[in-house]
Design a protein around this motif. Sequence first.
Motif, short mmCIF file in Angstrom:
data_model
loop_
_atom_site.label_atom_id
_atom_site.label_comp_id
_atom_site.label_asym_id
_atom_site.label_seq_id
_atom_site.Cartn_x
_atom_site.Cartn_y
_atom_site.Cartn_z
N ALA A 177 35.82 49.27 37.82
CA ALA A 177 35.48 49.37 37.40
C ALA A 177 33.49 48.89 36.79
O ALA A 177 33.26 49.53 38.10
N GLU A 178 32.50 48.68 35.50
CA GLU A 178 31.94 49.52 35.66
C GLU A 178 30.64 48.25 36.24
O GLU A 178 30.98 47.51 36.17
N ALA A 179 30.25 49.23 36.76
CA ALA A 179 29.30 48.10 37.75
C ALA A 179 28.39 46.81 37.18
O ALA A 179 28.38 45.84 37.61
N THR A 180 28.15 46.32 35.67
CA THR A 180 28.24 46.22 34.86
C THR A 180 28.46 44.72 34.80
O THR A 180 27.74 43.98 33.70
N HIS A 181 30.29 45.42 34.88
CA HIS A 181 31.24 44.46 34.05
C HIS A 181 32.09 43.81 35.08
O HIS A 181 33.22 43.78 35.31
N ILE A 182 32.05 44.36 36.27
CA ILE A 182 33.22 43.33 37.33
C ILE A 182 33.30 42.51 37.06
O ILE A 182 32.10 40.96 37.28
N PRO A 183 34.21 42.09 37.35
CA PRO A 183 35.27 40.46 36.72
C PRO A 183 34.44 39.66 38.64
O PRO A 183 34.18 39.84 39.17
N GLU A 184 34.11 38.43 38.03
CA GLU A 184 33.65 37.37 39.11
C GLU A 184 35.44 37.00 40.13
O GLU A 184 34.98 36.97 41.47
N SER A 185 35.89 36.87 39.16
CA SER A 185 37.16 36.74 39.98
C SER A 185 38.58 36.31 38.90
O SER A 185 38.65 37.05 37.87
N PHE A 186 39.35 35.98 39.07
CA PHE A 186 40.97 36.31 38.75
C PHE A 186 41.70 35.04 38.94
O PHE A 186 41.99 35.02 40.01
N GLU A 187 42.14 34.81 38.08
CA GLU A 187 42.87 33.39 38.12
C GLU A 187 44.42 33.29 38.34
O GLU A 187 45.09 34.12 37.05
N VAL A 188 45.02 33.13 38.99
CA VAL A 188 46.63 32.37 38.70
C VAL A 188 46.81 31.43 38.34
O VAL A 188 46.27 30.72 39.61
N SER A 189 47.82 30.67 37.34
CA SER A 189 48.18 30.02 37.10
C SER A 189 49.50 29.42 38.01
O SER A 189 50.26 30.29 37.75
N VAL A 190 49.30 28.21 38.69
CA VAL A 190 50.95 27.65 39.72
C VAL A 190 51.35 26.39 38.78
O VAL A 190 51.66 25.66 39.02
N GLU A 191 50.28 26.17 37.08
CA GLU A 191 51.12 25.01 37.59
C GLU A 191 51.98 25.16 37.20
O GLU A 191 52.68 25.91 35.74
N GLY A 192 52.93 23.85 36.94
CA GLY A 192 54.08 23.85 36.76
C GLY A 192 55.83 24.40 37.37
O GLY A 192 56.80 24.54 37.33
N ALA A 193 55.02 25.26 38.53
CA ALA A 193 55.80 26.67 38.79
C ALA A 193 56.84 25.73 40.13
O ALA A 193 56.16 25.04 40.81
N GLU A 194 57.85 26.60 39.92
CA GLU A 194 59.09 25.88 40.96
C GLU A 194 59.20 26.92 41.93
O GLU A 194 58.62 27.21 42.22
N ALA A 195 59.61 26.03 43.05
CA ALA A 195 60.30 27.18 44.29
C ALA A 195 60.74 28.46 43.85
O ALA A 195 61.55 28.38 43.51
N GLY A 196 60.06 29.87 44.63
CA GLY A 196 61.32 30.55 44.54
C GLY A 196 59.85 31.68 43.49
O GLY A 196 59.97 32.72 43.56
N THR A 197 59.21 31.07 42.71
CA THR A 197 58.00 31.96 41.65
C THR A 197 57.45 32.79 42.43
O THR A 197 56.35 32.45 43.62
#
Length: 226
Positions: free
Chosen positions: A130-150
């Motif tokens: 990424a560009e040095a001035t546009h680095i993401p602070e983090s990435f979100e992964v949502s597991v809301e309602g995720a079933e076993a095996g996801t």
Amino acid sequence: MAAEKIRAEIRTEFGKGAARRIRREDKIPAVVYGHGAEPRHLTLPGHDTMMAIKHGGSNALLDLDIDGEAQLALTKDVQVDPIRRVIEHVDLIAVKRGEKVTVDVEIHVVGEAAAETLVVTENAVVSVEAEATHIPESFEVSVEGAEAGTLVYASELTLPSGVELLSDPELLLVNVTQQQSQEELDAELEAAEEEAGIEHEESDEEAAEGDAAEGDAAAAEGSDDE
């Protein structure tokens, strides 16, 4: 990511004694590398630097004012005292606006998975360019309602414009599994210990219970003989 302005000073004293004196003044020893230049040894203000790293995370971008000279720099390594939790030293990489850099970005898991499941973070960071001035602070992964095996892979991340994934797209980030009961966990542990040949010494309580059981059995046998 906005750069945090930090006023830095050129450091001319080195060694453990000099570093201790710097820290006593609520300052932090630092070194900035990069662009083929000789490493520059700096002293950074303690509170301002701590807050900048807290806001920017592992890839905090600092807008250094080094005795009147401007220099953008990314945090590369932050050494923290394990007891007092204060920053002891910072390694920085010099960067330029528009320059692309390779960094590791943290994965943050959010949401509540389905009942009786266990959410396992298999990999907590991914590598991106990424560009040095546009680095993401983090990435979100949502597991809301995720079933076993996801399963959630790196390829499923939503990347901002201009950010390229360098990690393997098939890198497993999150695994939602069926939660095990305590009985199943105990059985697995017992089987693993048996396979490894681990034997536990009998505790005093277990020995007492065994003696009591033997006594009851002997008493029952004597009663039958009568």
